[in-house]
Structures are given as C-alpha cells and as structure tokens.
Motif scaffolding. Structure first.
Motif, short mmCIF file in Angstrom:
data_model
loop_
_atom_site.label_atom_id
_atom_site.label_comp_id
_atom_site.label_asym_id
_atom_site.label_seq_id
_atom_site.Cartn_x
_atom_site.Cartn_y
_atom_site.Cartn_z
N GLY A 45 0.82 -1.21 0.00
CA GLY A 45 0.00 0.00 0.00
C GLY A 45 0.85 1.26 0.00
N SER A 46 0.20 2.36 0.10
CA SER A 46 0.87 3.65 -0.06
C SER A 46 1.87 3.96 1.03
N ALA A 54 -0.22 9.53 1.79
CA ALA A 54 -1.10 8.39 2.08
C ALA A 54 -1.98 8.70 3.27
N ASP A 59 -0.69 -0.68 5.76
CA ASP A 59 -1.21 -1.90 5.16
C ASP A 59 -0.12 -2.95 5.13
N GLN A 61 0.61 -7.20 4.11
CA GLN A 61 0.15 -8.40 3.42
C GLN A 61 0.82 -9.60 4.09
N ASN A 114 -4.24 -2.16 8.41
CA ASN A 114 -5.04 -3.22 7.80
C ASN A 114 -4.10 -4.38 7.56
N HIS A 116 -3.89 -7.74 5.55
CA HIS A 116 -4.50 -8.47 4.44
C HIS A 116 -3.90 -9.87 4.40
N ALA A 128 -0.50 -6.37 -5.24
CA ALA A 128 -0.07 -5.52 -4.12
C ALA A 128 1.41 -5.20 -4.21
N ARG A 132 3.21 -1.37 -5.10
CA ARG A 132 4.25 -0.81 -4.24
C ARG A 132 5.55 -0.56 -5.01
N LYS A 149 -4.59 11.68 -4.69
CA LYS A 149 -5.23 11.23 -3.45
C LYS A 149 -5.47 12.40 -2.49
N THR A 170 -7.15 3.61 -9.88
CA THR A 170 -6.15 2.58 -9.59
C THR A 170 -5.97 1.66 -10.80
#
Length: 194
Positions: A45-46, A54, A59, A61, A114, A116, A128, A132, A149, A170
């Motif tokens: 993610g950002s 961001a 985020d 994973q 988050n 994931h 993902a 990145r 954003k 996106t």
C-alpha cells in the motif's frame, strides 16, 4: 466499512518515515503470533512507498498457504485484531481471477492498520507488490498519485466514497505499472520471508 472507533474523515498526509518503523513493529507481533502460518509479511500500500502521500494507515500483506477462516480469524482475534465482515474483505478479483482473502482491523485504540491475509501465489499478491514497487521506482507516477489522493480526500472525506472513486483510477495506474513490469522484467518477490 470501518469499525465505529475508526470513523473519521479521510485525510491524506505527506509521507512519514515512521510508517516503516510501525510496519516493522506490527510485523514482529504478527510473526510471533502466527508462527508457521505466515509464509511472508510485506509492507504494502501507499505507506510502503517512501515519498508517497497516504492515509495514516499501515497496510500489511500476510501470505498463508491457504485461507482457513476459522483458524486465521481465531489466531488474529487472540491478538485483538478484528476481521472485517464485508464481502469485499473476503474476496477480490485480480488478474481476472477471484482470490480469497481476509482483512483485519487493529484492536480498538491501536495504531491504524489493515492486515490483508492472502494465499501464496495468488494474483492479488502480485498486484499488491507491483503497486508498491512501481510507485517506489517511478517518481512522476508517485508524485501524481499522491497529489490525486490528496485532492480526492479534500473533496470526498467519506472513506467508502473515497474508495469507490479511487478504484477506477487505480486501474489506470496499474496499467502503467504492468507496462513498467514488462519493460523492466519485474517479478514479485515477497520481502519478508518468515
């Protein structure tokens, strides 16, 4: 949808070096709690892209061999993480393929994040990592994405609406990312093998 303690207007801020530190701290806790269940833990993610504006939400994973809802929900719940119940937090389409996943919110009052959970080798894992890595490599794309954003968050402060509007943009960003991947020979490599 956010849990009640997460309700706040969307705010996109300049990159914070603390995000990498926060990821390491959270990854360490997840590594300890999940043991062999976690095959890799990546900052995605950002907030994983130095220089990118961001939302202040880390985020992560976490790759698992196969999603086992009962086992994984129990494992993360023992740490206070809350499984997000919405259908879009249980499956996503990536590369034309539906992929299982689970998304967890942090314990109430903890650092916004988050988690994931995705299955090893899934196209959503590749997505993902490509997002990145492309934004890390392409300064023009990174600056444009951050500016987009920021402007969007100022006019659409509701998280659900923000996400709905950002989704088609996106797709455009990822078209450029795929072109970059083809030109450079990029391959997804999880950065945190456990």
């Amino acid at each position: 949808m956010p849990f009640p303690d997460e309700l706040a207007a969307v705010a996109v801020v300049d990159y914070q070096p603390q995000w990498a530190v926060d990821f390491e701290r959270l990854a360490g806790k997840l590594r300890s709690a999940m043991g062999d269940h976690a095959r890799a833990i990546d900052h995605v993610g950002s907030t994983a892209v130095p220089g990118l504006a961001a939302k202040d939400c880390v985020d992560m994973q976490v790759l698992v061999d196969a999603i086992d809802e009962d086992r994984h929900i129990s494992l993360l719940a023992a740490m206070g993480f809350r499984c997000r119940p919405e259908a879009w937090n249980r499956a996503e389409v990536s590369g034309g393929q539906e992929c299982r996943k689970l998304v967890f919110a942090p314990p109430a009052g903890a650092r916004r994040s988050n988690v994931h959970l995705r299955e090893v080798g899934g196209p959503n894992v590749r997505f993902a990592l490509l997002f990145r890595d492309y934004l890390r490599a392409d300064e023009d794309a990174r600056l444009a994405w951050g500016a987009f954003k920021k402007r969007l968050s100022l006019s659409v402060p509701d998280l659900l609406d923000y996400g709905q509007i950002k989704a088609p943009a996106t797709v455009v960003l990822m078209t450029a990312a795929e072109r970059w991947a083809a030109e450079t020979g990029w391959r997804p490599t999880p950065s945190r093998v456990v």
